[in-house]
Structures are given as C-alpha cells and as structure tokens.
Write a protein that holds these residues in place. Structure first.
Motif, short mmCIF file in Angstrom:
data_model
loop_
_atom_site.label_atom_id
_atom_site.label_comp_id
_atom_site.label_asym_id
_atom_site.label_seq_id
_atom_site.Cartn_x
_atom_site.Cartn_y
_atom_site.Cartn_z
N LYS A 92 3.71 2.64 9.70
CA LYS A 92 2.87 3.58 8.95
C LYS A 92 3.55 4.94 8.82
O LYS A 92 4.23 5.40 9.71
CB LYS A 92 1.53 3.73 9.71
N ARG A 93 3.33 5.59 7.67
CA ARG A 93 3.87 6.90 7.31
C ARG A 93 5.28 6.81 6.72
O ARG A 93 5.82 7.81 6.27
CB ARG A 93 3.89 7.91 8.47
N GLU A 94 5.91 5.62 6.76
CA GLU A 94 7.24 5.44 6.20
C GLU A 94 7.19 4.32 5.18
O GLU A 94 6.37 3.41 5.27
CB GLU A 94 8.25 5.13 7.32
N THR A 95 8.11 4.36 4.20
CA THR A 95 8.01 3.42 3.08
C THR A 95 8.99 2.25 3.15
O THR A 95 9.20 1.55 2.17
CB THR A 95 8.17 4.15 1.73
N TYR A 96 9.62 2.01 4.32
CA TYR A 96 10.15 0.68 4.55
C TYR A 96 8.97 -0.28 4.52
O TYR A 96 7.80 0.12 4.65
CB TYR A 96 10.84 0.60 5.91
N ARG A 97 9.24 -1.56 4.45
CA ARG A 97 8.15 -2.51 4.25
C ARG A 97 7.19 -2.58 5.44
O ARG A 97 6.04 -2.98 5.29
CB ARG A 97 8.70 -3.91 3.93
N GLY A 98 7.64 -2.18 6.63
CA GLY A 98 6.72 -2.13 7.76
C GLY A 98 5.58 -1.17 7.54
O GLY A 98 4.48 -1.36 8.09
N GLY A 99 5.80 -0.14 6.74
CA GLY A 99 4.74 0.82 6.46
C GLY A 99 3.88 0.44 5.28
O GLY A 99 2.69 0.79 5.23
N VAL A 100 4.45 -0.29 4.30
CA VAL A 100 3.74 -0.51 3.04
C VAL A 100 3.38 -1.96 2.74
O VAL A 100 2.65 -2.22 1.77
CB VAL A 100 4.56 0.06 1.85
N SER A 101 3.87 -2.92 3.52
CA SER A 101 3.56 -4.32 3.24
C SER A 101 2.42 -4.78 4.15
O SER A 101 2.53 -4.68 5.37
CB SER A 101 4.79 -5.21 3.47
N ASP A 102 1.37 -5.28 3.55
CA ASP A 102 0.14 -5.54 4.31
C ASP A 102 -0.44 -6.90 3.99
O ASP A 102 -0.22 -7.47 2.92
CB ASP A 102 -0.90 -4.47 3.96
N PRO A 103 -1.24 -7.42 4.94
CA PRO A 103 -1.96 -8.66 4.64
C PRO A 103 -2.94 -8.45 3.50
O PRO A 103 -3.53 -7.37 3.37
CB PRO A 103 -2.69 -8.98 5.95
N TYR B 155 6.63 2.86 -7.45
CA TYR B 155 7.25 3.89 -6.61
C TYR B 155 6.48 4.01 -5.29
O TYR B 155 5.31 3.62 -5.18
CB TYR B 155 7.25 5.24 -7.34
N PHE B 156 7.13 4.59 -4.29
CA PHE B 156 6.51 4.90 -3.01
C PHE B 156 7.01 6.28 -2.56
O PHE B 156 8.20 6.60 -2.73
CB PHE B 156 6.87 3.87 -1.93
N GLU B 157 6.12 7.06 -1.99
CA GLU B 157 6.52 8.34 -1.37
C GLU B 157 5.49 8.73 -0.33
O GLU B 157 4.29 8.71 -0.60
CB GLU B 157 6.62 9.46 -2.41
N THR C 210 0.86 -1.18 0.00
CA THR C 210 0.00 0.00 0.00
C THR C 210 0.90 1.23 0.00
O THR C 210 2.08 1.14 -0.30
CB THR C 210 -0.94 -0.03 1.22
N THR C 211 0.34 2.37 0.37
CA THR C 211 1.10 3.62 0.28
C THR C 211 1.72 4.06 1.60
O THR C 211 2.47 5.01 1.62
CB THR C 211 0.19 4.76 -0.20
N ALA C 212 1.36 3.40 2.71
CA ALA C 212 1.79 3.74 4.07
C ALA C 212 0.86 4.72 4.76
O ALA C 212 1.14 5.14 5.88
CB ALA C 212 3.23 4.26 4.13
#
Length: 791
Positions: free
Chosen positions: A404-415, A486-488, A80-82
């Motif tokens: 959340k709010r950051e684009t490391y995978r903890g913010g953007v990788s989701d179930p 991309y992610f931002e 996702t986008t975070a």
C-alpha cells in the motif's frame, strides 16, 4: 381499474372539468426500476492483499468469499490506486482518483484540483445514478469520501453519503475506527453503539445487522424494488480487532514466518490458476527482516500479530456470509450483482516491527519492541490500536512486490470477485483481463442497461473514464477494453499499457536501497533525474510479479511509456507531484468557520471531529470549563480530545482535578491538583498548556510543555510533559464535553468510558491565542460568563 400515469415533468394527461364527475385523474408516475432489474451489492474490504483470501491462494480461511468466487468469477488483473479514499472514489464514480480531487486520503488534501479532496458534483456517484432509476440506495460502514474539514455537525452535508445519492447511511466517516468503540454516524447524525465491548459489541457484526435491517425495511413494503448497497467493512484495516477465540483458531499456523507463507501461497495460487505456472515469485523485500535470524520472542510476537489479523479477516468473512445468507433467505441472492474488492494492497503502516498503536506511524514515532512484547496477550482486544509488521504486509501481497502507498503491483493489484447467478453462466472461473476500480461503475450500468446520465440534479456530467467488464463475464477470451492506465501515489508512478508496466518507484525500490524513508521530499531536479534514470519496465503478461526489469532491453518502449505517463498526468489532473507522506496531514486547509482563537463548546452536542477542532498541537492553549459541582462532589470527564491512540482528557476523579495526556499510547502522563478538594458550587476549572521547547516533527516529537491546573483562576497544581504528539492526536481526536466517549484516553485503571461528568457542565472555552493579559484564566471565566448571559 388501473391508475392513469404520465411521466414526471411532463404535462398532465388526464381531464380537468368543472366538477369531479366530468374529470379524469392522472398521476405523475413514481420512479420505478425496470422489471427484473438486479440488486447491486459492492463489498469493499480494507487493506487486503492479493495473497490473503483463501480463494486467491492465501492462508486465511474465507469460506463465504470463496463460495462467492465459486459461484462467480475471480479477476487476477484488477487494480486500485494504492490508497483507500482515492480507490473508493474510483469505485463509486467510474472516474480516476485525480479527476475526483483524491490524490490522497481526505486528511492529506492539498490546494490543487487533483488533490483537494472535493469530489466534483459533475462526477456523479453510482448511488445518484441508480436513485434516478428507481433503486433504494444504502451506504454501510467506511466512507472516507467527505473532505475531513466538512465532517462536523456544521457540514455542509452535501458530500456526506446522504448528499451523494444514498438514502440511508450507517457507519464511520473517516479512514478507520476502533472496532469496539467506533465513531458512528446514522444518516447525518452521530450515534453511539447500542452495546459495549463487554456485552459483545464488534463493529463488523453491527454493520451486517444494520445492512440486513435496511434491506428488509424496504423489501417488506416493495418486494420488487431493487437496491444498491455500498457495504464497506472496517476490516481488515488497523486496528486489527477481533474476539480472542477467532485469533486463537490460527495458533501456530504462522510460526514458520512470512517467507514460508509466501512460498505456500505462491504454489497454491499456481494450482488455482490465479497465477500462471511459469510465473516467478518476487524477491524477499530488503526492508523485511529475515525470519530465521529473529530472536524467538520476536517471532512469537509477530506470529501472534498475524494470528490476530487472520482471525479478523475470517471474522469479517463469517459476517459477510450472514449478509449473503440473508439475501438467499429472502429470495434476492440469485438476482443480485455482487462485486467484492479491496481498496489497496496490504498495509505497511505497522512499520518493520509492527505496532500496538497505528497512530505512531502517522506521527513519525518509532515503535518500541519491548512495549509490543508486553502487549502480546491483549493484541486484538479493545486496549490497543494494533497493526502487524512489514513482513506480513509483503506476504499478504504475494506474489507481488511492495505494498500500500506504492504503485508496484503489491500496492495496486487486488482481489476482485464478481458473482451474479442470474446474470452470468460462468462459475468458478478466473478472468485475466486488465481492469481498474474505475471499471466497476460502467460494468454495473452495462449490466443494468442504463446509459450514463448527461446530468444529475441539474449538473452536467463528466465522461465516465472506466470500461465495462460485462463482455468478460461469459467469455474468458473477451478483449480487454481497458488498454492504458496511469498510477501515482506520493510520487510513486506507474503506467500500464497493453500488457506492459513502466514503474518509477519513489523514494526507491526499497527504503534500505534508497537510504530514504516514506515521505522523502521530491523536488523538480530530482523528478527530472528520475525521468532520465529511475524508470523500470516489465512485461506483466509473462512476468506478473515484476521480477525482470527490461528497461535497458526495451528502451524505445520505455521512453514511449514515460511519455504516455505524462500525457495521462496532464489529462487527469495529476500534477503537481507531492511525495510528502504524513507531512501532508499537517497542511493548513480552509475551514467552514472563519479562523478564530477562541472556541466555545457545549455539553450534549455531537463530537467535533479533529479536522474541525482547535489546532492545539505544539501551541500554547488553555481550556476552561464552567461547571456546577453538586453537594457531595462530582467526578467525570470535563473535556476530552482523543482516544486510546492518543490525546488528552481533563477530568475529576476522587475529588482531584486531573489532566491526562496520552502520547500515542507510548507513554501516558498525569498532572494532578496538589489536594483532593474540588469545591462544590459554580466554578471555572481550567488548564493551561505552555510549550517549553521545540518540536521535532520528523522524529515524532511534539513540543514539551508545562501544564498548570486552575480553579477560578487560582493554580492548584502543575507538571511537565517531556514530549507531546507532533502531527495528529489520532483518529478519535474530536472535542467532547462532559464525557470520554469511545476508546478512553487513559488506562482502564484510571476510569472506564464514557466517564460522564456527574455534575452540570454549562460551557467550555478553548483559547489558542497564546495571549497573556495578566490573568488569562480570569479572562476565560469572564468570557464564559458573558456568553452565558447572551443565551
């Protein structure tokens, strides 16, 4: 004899004679879906990390979502986008968040095409597409896709759910809401819950009941007509609200802390095949406290906060299960394409020590550990707007870095769970293909055999930017069609390309290591420096948790990916990069009405949302209410802005005129009339708020102020506010005349909502001009009476 029909918009195909007996009727054909077309159900859960759900190895019991995963597929490479509004815009349009004008949540919009919060009509919603295909379309729960300034009764309504292809809506328009006192909208009109918290009300239960009713309403009339339902829970976003018995189910289960949770979850993820057996767990985050070094009372508090969150998540799962059971009961489950996703990784908005009021985060107000400890028995109930600490955020995103709010995978990788019993053969398998929220719409259209329309309601459509996942449903080795993404988010940038991720963290790899806080400004010179030295590189096929930075070893690849990020940024309207964080909430934005200094409000009308309300923070203002007090007196709220997360209320209690101020639930202040004697009859009740110092926005302090209470222009009391709210009154910050609906501004010992005024209110005036012409309260009274005469 069957009726003769012809396609709508084409020429009449019957026969028109001079009389009926020599004529042959024909009818424009109604929109009908293809025979056997599946229902489509999106279930969007909030702030749920990769390591929360049971079927993803998490320590929270989610048997109903687990059952969907067992009968369908789990994707371990969904992104996702975070952040919530940006991700949801991707899910519903199939376009990237900047293409949708959603660089941020709608309350953080800016005056640039990629971030103005206005989703273009050329980016059609799935609801608009499927409505044209003969589907019923329903939206339930969280919306957060309307520009915040357009969410009032003045509209415009064209970007509310019913304006974007949904035939029915029930939920809340903003980013989150109180689960016991929600701000609800039915279709285009505000509504109130039918029960109170004392009567057992909870938003999740209500949303499921409404969802079932909408489906049943149509199916009992047209059983073969398919539906698209966009079902978005308030869970698991703060406030983490759940009946106590659900939280108590987890007593003691988190006493060993967040690092132990991460280790257990990581091992379970390997056993489930969610993560490869040779994967490495990301490091303990430097911003997260060492559980073993915490005092016992802090460990007790933090464990309870996680128990409440886990109970909240399990409670949500239970009622989602009731919705699925209903589909089975009416025979619709087998042919319903169900997609379950979270909008971003676990949230860090609770800060390092957690919070009993999430609104502190949005106002840069530090949390008070002693206050949080004092609240431990009531966390999860209606009194607080609670959120857990960073340690549980990091744990919830296991095995990944950050949040959340950051684009490391903890913010953007989701179930991401896909279940369609009639449409796929695979059961209980894991899929590894890279995918993104923009892939959901094209996947649905592919499954339905529907081509993306070239126009919707006369508006030429932009190309869909995602890719279908249908080929992976029954083929675990199908080629991933989505090659580059991309992610931002708030200046934190990344690029995925064919198994590699380049990441440029901002303000750094952690707050501790960078010495900067979230929202730190990034100027052009800093951006140039980051492009030269700030990028990291990971092979996420071998290293999914981004633990081995290969930037130095793969310099040519990294340079190519940095160049690729800038190419994507230009293509999708990403610029300018804006890292300002919560300061974006205070950005001036165009209003529906011309800017003015005086606002008149009426009783019995819809609450005016905070973004369309007068801007009273850190500014001199007055409120005057023209009311009639009957014989024997009256009590109740005269004028309110806010709720239990922050705001103010002007009221009469025990015959005394009172002003109550809630500073983000950290402190509450009262200014009362000197005497308990409110006169009967027709009067103007006023208060004047006059700043007495300067605000310090970055330190969470609004201007101090003197508050004066007046009756018919005569001062009857005054007092000082040592500190006020700096940036946002809260998520319940709307204007309400004659009551304090929803969660109360003041404590339960002061009054219980809605605390409706028992006299008669005619009108209220808010004056933010800051002008003093001798007697501003007398001027307010004259203004009110003059407008009364014009009715």
């Amino acid at each position: 004899m069957p009726l003769k029909e012809y396609p709508a918009g084409q020429a009449f195909s019957g026969v028109i004679g001079r009389t009926f007996d020599v004529s042959e009727p024909a009818w424009p054909a109604p929109k009908r879906a293809k025979e056997g077309a599946p229902n489509v159900l999106f279930i969007v859960i909030d702030d749920t990390g990769f390591g929360h759900l049971g079927c993803y190895g998490g320590g929270i019991e989610t048997p109903n979502l687990d059952a969907l995963a067992a009968e369908g597929l789990r994707y371990n490479n969904m992104h996702t986008t975070a952040l919530c509004s940006p991700s949801r815009s991707c899910m519903i349009t199939g376009r990237n968040h900047h293409s949708n004008g959603m660089s941020c949540i709608t309350e953080g919009s800016t005056g640039f095409p990629g971030g103005n919060g206005i989703i273009p009509f050329e980016n059609g919603f799935l609801s608009e597409i499927l409505q044209q295909q003969g589907y019923n379309t329903y939206a339930i729960g969280k919306w957060h896709l309307t520009p915040a300034e357009q969410a009032s009764a003045a509209g415009p309504y064209d970007r509310w759910p019913l304006g974007r292809g949904f035939e029915r809506y029930y939920g809340f328009l903003g980013g989150d809401t109180h689960q016991y006192y929600p701000e609800l909208v039915r279709d285009n009109t505000q509504t109130e819950p039918e029960k109170t918290p004392e009567e057992g009300y909870h938003l999740t239960v209500d949303l499921v009941e409404q969802a079932r009713a909408m489906i049943a309403d149509a199916k009992q009339v047209a059983p073969d007509k398919p539906f698209f339902m966009y079902f978005c829970t308030g869970a698991n976003h703060a406030p983490h609200h759940v009946p106590k018995e659900w939280a108590d189910k987890y007593k003691g289960q988190f006493d060993d802390g967040w690092d132990a949770y991460r280790e257990r979850t990581f091992e379970k993820q390997k056993k489930l095949g969610i993560i490869s057996k040779d994967a490495k767990l990301s490091r303990h985050d430097p911003d997260v406290q060492d559980w073993g070094k915490l005092p016992a009372d802090e460990r007790k508090l933090y464990a309870r906060m996680m128990e409440v969150f886990a109970g909240f998540c399990s409670h949500m799962d239970h009622y989602v299960g009731e919705l699925i059971a209903f589909l089975k009961e009416i025979g619709e489950y087998e042919n319903t394409l169900i997609m379950v996703i979270s909008d971003n990784g676990a949230s860090a908005e609770g800060g390092p020590t957690g919070s009993v009021n999430e609104n502190k985060f949005f106002n840069n107000v530090p949390d008070d550990l002693q206050q949080n400890l004092a609240a431990i028995e009531d966390i999860g109930g209606p009194k607080y707007f609670n959120h857990y600490p960073w340690g549980w955020t990091h744990a919830g995103n296991t095995p990944f870095r950050r949040w959340k709010r950051e684009t490391y995978r903890g913010g953007v990788s989701d179930p991401f769970i896909v279940c369609w019993p009639k449409g796929m053969k695979a059961r209980g398998e894991v899929r590894t293909q890279f995918c993104h929220a923009i892939d959901m719409v094209p996947t649905v259209l592919d499954c339905l055999g529907v081509e993306p329309p070239t126009q919707i309601r006369g508006v030429t459509q932009s190309p869909i930017e995602g890719f279908s996942l249908k080929s992976s449903f029954d083929d675990a080795k199908a080629e991933a069609l989505h090659k580059t993404q991309y992610f931002e988010m708030f200046g934190h940038r990344s690029l995925y390309h064919e198994g590699w991720r380049a990441v440029c963290p901002w303000p750094g790899t952690s707050f501790v290591e960078s010495g900067l806080e979230f929202g730190a400004p990034m100027d052009h010179n800093k951006l140039v420096e980051l492009d030269a030295h700030g990028w990291e590189l990971y092979n996420v096929v071998d290293d999914p948790a981004e633990t081995n930075n290969l930037a130095d070893k793969e310099r040519d690849r990294l340079i190519a990916m940095i160049t690729g990020w800038w190419a994507e940024a230009g293509k999708y309207k990403v610029l300018p990069i804006d890292s300002r964080g919560t300061l974006r909430l205070g950005e001036p934005r165009p209003q529906i009405a011309a800017d003015r200094k005086k606002y008149v409000y009426y009783p019995g009308t819809q609450v005016v949302p905070g973004n369309a309300a007068p801007r009273v923070l850190n500014a001199e203002h007055s409120v005057s209410v023209h009311a009639t007090v009957p014989k024997g007196g009256a009590e109740g709220a005269l004028f309110t802005m806010g709720g239990n997360d922050g705001g103010f209320v002007f009221y009469i209690k025990d015959g005394r005129l009172t002003y109550g101020y809630n500073y983000v639930a950290d402190q509450r202040f009262k200014v009362e009339a000197k005497e308990a004697s409110v006169p009967e009859g027709d009067h103007i009740f006023s208060f004047r708020f006059k700043p007495t110092g300067k605000a310090d926005l970055l330190k969470g302090k609004g201007t101090p102020a003197k508050v004066t209470l007046l009756v018919d222009g005569k001062a009857v009391g005054e007092g000082d506010l040592p500190v006020t709210i700096p940036l946002t009154l809260g998520l319940s910050a709307g204007v309400s005349v004659g009551s304090d609906n929803g969660s109360p501004v003041m404590e339960a010992s002061d009054y219980k909502p809605p605390f409706a005024f028992t006299g008669t209110i005619h009108k209220a005036l808010v004056d933010i001009s800051g002008e003093s012409h001798g007697d501003p309260e007398a001027e307010a009274a004259a203004y009110l009476k003059a407008t009364m005469a014009r009715q």
